[in-house]
Scaffold this active site. Structure first.
Site, PDB file in Angstrom:
ATOM      1  N   HIS A   7       0.913  -9.530   4.237  1.00  0.00           N
ATOM      2  CA  HIS A   7      -0.235  -8.620   4.329  1.00  0.00           C
ATOM      3  C   HIS A   7      -0.988  -8.636   2.992  1.00  0.00           C
ATOM      4  O   HIS A   7      -0.746  -7.805   2.118  1.00  0.00           O
ATOM      5  CB  HIS A   7       0.246  -7.203   4.676  1.00  0.00           C
ATOM      6  CG  HIS A   7      -0.843  -6.273   5.114  1.00  0.00           C
ATOM      7  ND1 HIS A   7      -0.803  -5.552   6.295  1.00  0.00           N
ATOM      8  CD2 HIS A   7      -2.027  -5.944   4.552  1.00  0.00           C
ATOM      9  CE1 HIS A   7      -1.891  -4.824   6.437  1.00  0.00           C
ATOM     10  NE2 HIS A   7      -2.661  -5.030   5.371  1.00  0.00           N
TER      11      HIS A   7
ATOM     12  N   GLN B  36       0.806  -1.224   0.000  1.00  0.00           N
ATOM     13  CA  GLN B  36       0.000   0.000   0.000  1.00  0.00           C
ATOM     14  C   GLN B  36       0.843   1.280   0.000  1.00  0.00           C
ATOM     15  O   GLN B  36       0.329   2.354  -0.285  1.00  0.00           O
ATOM     16  CB  GLN B  36      -0.949  -0.012   1.195  1.00  0.00           C
ATOM     17  CG  GLN B  36      -1.984  -1.116   1.094  1.00  0.00           C
ATOM     18  CD  GLN B  36      -2.916  -1.169   2.293  1.00  0.00           C
ATOM     19  OE1 GLN B  36      -2.663  -1.900   3.238  1.00  0.00           O
ATOM     20  NE2 GLN B  36      -3.978  -0.402   2.273  1.00  0.00           N
TER      21      GLN B  36
ATOM     22  N   ASN C 210      -1.553 -11.048   8.179  1.00  0.00           N
ATOM     23  CA  ASN C 210      -2.510  -9.988   8.455  1.00  0.00           C
ATOM     24  C   ASN C 210      -3.925 -10.427   8.074  1.00  0.00           C
ATOM     25  O   ASN C 210      -4.146 -10.905   6.953  1.00  0.00           O
ATOM     26  CB  ASN C 210      -2.168  -8.737   7.638  1.00  0.00           C
ATOM     27  CG  ASN C 210      -3.188  -7.625   7.841  1.00  0.00           C
ATOM     28  OD1 ASN C 210      -3.257  -7.024   8.907  1.00  0.00           O
ATOM     29  ND2 ASN C 210      -4.020  -7.372   6.829  1.00  0.00           N
ATOM     30  N   GLU C 211      -4.845 -10.264   8.999  1.00  0.00           N
ATOM     31  CA  GLU C 211      -6.271 -10.509   8.754  1.00  0.00           C
ATOM     32  C   GLU C 211      -6.522 -11.812   7.977  1.00  0.00           C
ATOM     33  O   GLU C 211      -7.017 -11.794   6.840  1.00  0.00           O
ATOM     34  CB  GLU C 211      -6.916  -9.331   8.032  1.00  0.00           C
ATOM     35  CG  GLU C 211      -6.942  -8.076   8.886  1.00  0.00           C
ATOM     36  CD  GLU C 211      -7.795  -6.945   8.311  1.00  0.00           C
ATOM     37  OE1 GLU C 211      -8.217  -7.023   7.138  1.00  0.00           O
ATOM     38  OE2 GLU C 211      -8.050  -5.975   9.052  1.00  0.00           O
TER      39      GLU C 211
END
Ligand code: BGC
Length: 410
Positions: free
Chosen positions: A110, A18, A153-154
């Site tokens: 991620h 990101q 992540n998540e």
């Protein structure tokens, strides 16, 4: 005044794809050209080169922690090729954070994967266990001095994304019918997404457990993973449905972190559950830029739920924030969220830190419009402009939360 844990982390979070720019060998880079209506990540915030400046701004503001990620696609750009130069790059990032007094919280995966690995079948494919083990072993060689490591992540959102990608590739997307709100597609919430497949979830839990073992053997880090906490609430009489939805969307993953050194809590909004499942976010002037309900109280709900389901694993808020054009609103939202955090500590929950999402206005998986950052970034010159919320959060950090008492909290 509520006493926070010694060494409480106050900081912000980012993810490599990101902010870094030109993540050329990743599966998401390839996907960007194919997703209708989406923008490219391109140079992103050029943090691949400007990470020191990003970290310096945090340290100058008074923050003491930075969560950032390592990009697997850079470390292993081809199945039979490892990059020592990229490993050295991430080692330099870790050392820069330590030098500036920022405790690094390092995420190993991620959402993105090397494109070649996605082609092999990705995390549900036959090569996943060996590929993952090799990556974790390789990356564990640069983690000296790192106290906090996030494996995945998540995983709950990642399971959902993986399932969606499988439906697209197999041409079975119509198996899942997107719900509508007042006749319009509900584009803004968990209701607009297919539920994560628990089978994919179980595969991720196995990978997480494998990584925990390797990292404990090779490093001194505390190891955990981070969950997209839904902060669901039950409407009267729908407790059974609430339990079912909670299990599929998050409890499976919270249970998967029992016994870990910590669990990352990631909270943005809250949604009720009724007899039909998740109640969509209704249009409302207070809704955020992604259309989600404005719910600063979600963090408190999420912390209590995570504490209960993990049976007391230490909690680290690894993401919490709001996509908004108004920085005043960001401060107002975060003040409310931190009130929930302080109440949770007062209730006896073991909360180790608060990392805001996000440090920078960054690439929001296909879009640039939802701005979550404490710092604005000029996308042509990459000039960073801290928003008042950065200094505000730094002051909260320096005073260990006491500055909040002068404001909205007490
Ligand atoms: C993810 C971030 C994302 C953020 C805001 C989380 O689901 O970990 O990558 O940008 O939420 O949508």
């Amino acid at each position: 005044m509520i006493e926070l844990a010694e060494g409480f982390l106050w900081g912000a979070s980012t993810a490599p794809h990101q902010i870094e720019g030109n993540n050329l060998n990743s599966d998401f880079w390839r996907l960007e050209g194919r997703m209708p209506g989406s923008s490219y990540s391109g140079d992103a915030c050029d943090s691949y080169h400007r990470y020191r400046e990003d970290m310096q701004l945090m340290a100058d503001a008074g923050l003491n922690a930075y969560r950032f990620g390592i990009e697997w696609a850079r470390i292993q750009p081809r199945p039979d090729l490892w990059s020592n130069a990229e490993l050295a790059h991430y080692r330099r990032m870790i050392e820069t954070a330590l030098e500036l007094g920022l405790t690094p919280v390092v995420t190993l995966q991620h959402f993105t994967l090397p494109a070649w690995f996605a082609d092999e079948g990705g995390i549900t494919g036959p090569t996943a266990p060996d590929r993952w083990r090799a990556y974790i072993e390789r990356v564990s060689t640069i983690l000296d001095g790192v106290e906090w490591v996030v494996t995945i992540n998540e995983p709950n959102m990642f399971a959902m994304m993986t399932g969606l990608a499988q439906m697209i590739t197999s041409g079975n997307l119509d198996e899942w019918v997107s719900p509508t709100v007042e006749g319009e597609p509900d584009a803004n919430s968990a209701t607009s997404l297919p539920a994560p497949d628990p089978e994919i979830g179980s595969a991720l839990i196995a990978l997480h457990r494998e990584a925990v073992g390797i990292l404990h053997a090779h490093t001194n880090a505390k190891v955990g993973w981070t969950i997209a906490n839904q902060a669901f609430t039950s409407t009267p009489g729908n407790e059974q449905k609430f339990a079912e939805m909670s299990y599929v969307w998050e409890d499976l993953y919270l249970q998967g972190s029992r016994g870990d050194d910590f669990v990352g809590v990631q909270s943005y909004t809250s949604q009720p559950i009724d007899a039909n499942g998740i109640v969509p976010h209704l249009p409302h002037p207070d809704n955020t830029l992604t259309g989600a309900a404005y719910r600063p109280d979600a963090l408190g709900i999420a912390l209590h739920h995570a504490w209960e389901i993990t049976e007391g694993v230490p909690l680290l808020v690894t993401e919490n924030g709001i996509p908004t054009d108004s920085d005043e609103r960001r401060i107002e939202y975060t003040t409310g969220a931190l009130a929930g955090l302080l109440d949770a500590v007062d209730d006896g929950l073991d909360v180790r830190g608060y990392l805001h999402w996000s440090l920078l206005d960054n690439y929001e998986w296909g879009h640039w419009e939802p701005t979550f950052g404490l710092i604005a970034v000029d996308r042509d010159t990459f000039e960073r402009t801290p928003k008042p919320s950065l200094g505000w959060l730094g002051e909260v950090a320096r005073t260990q939360g006491a500055s909040l008492c002068a404001g909205a909290r007490l």
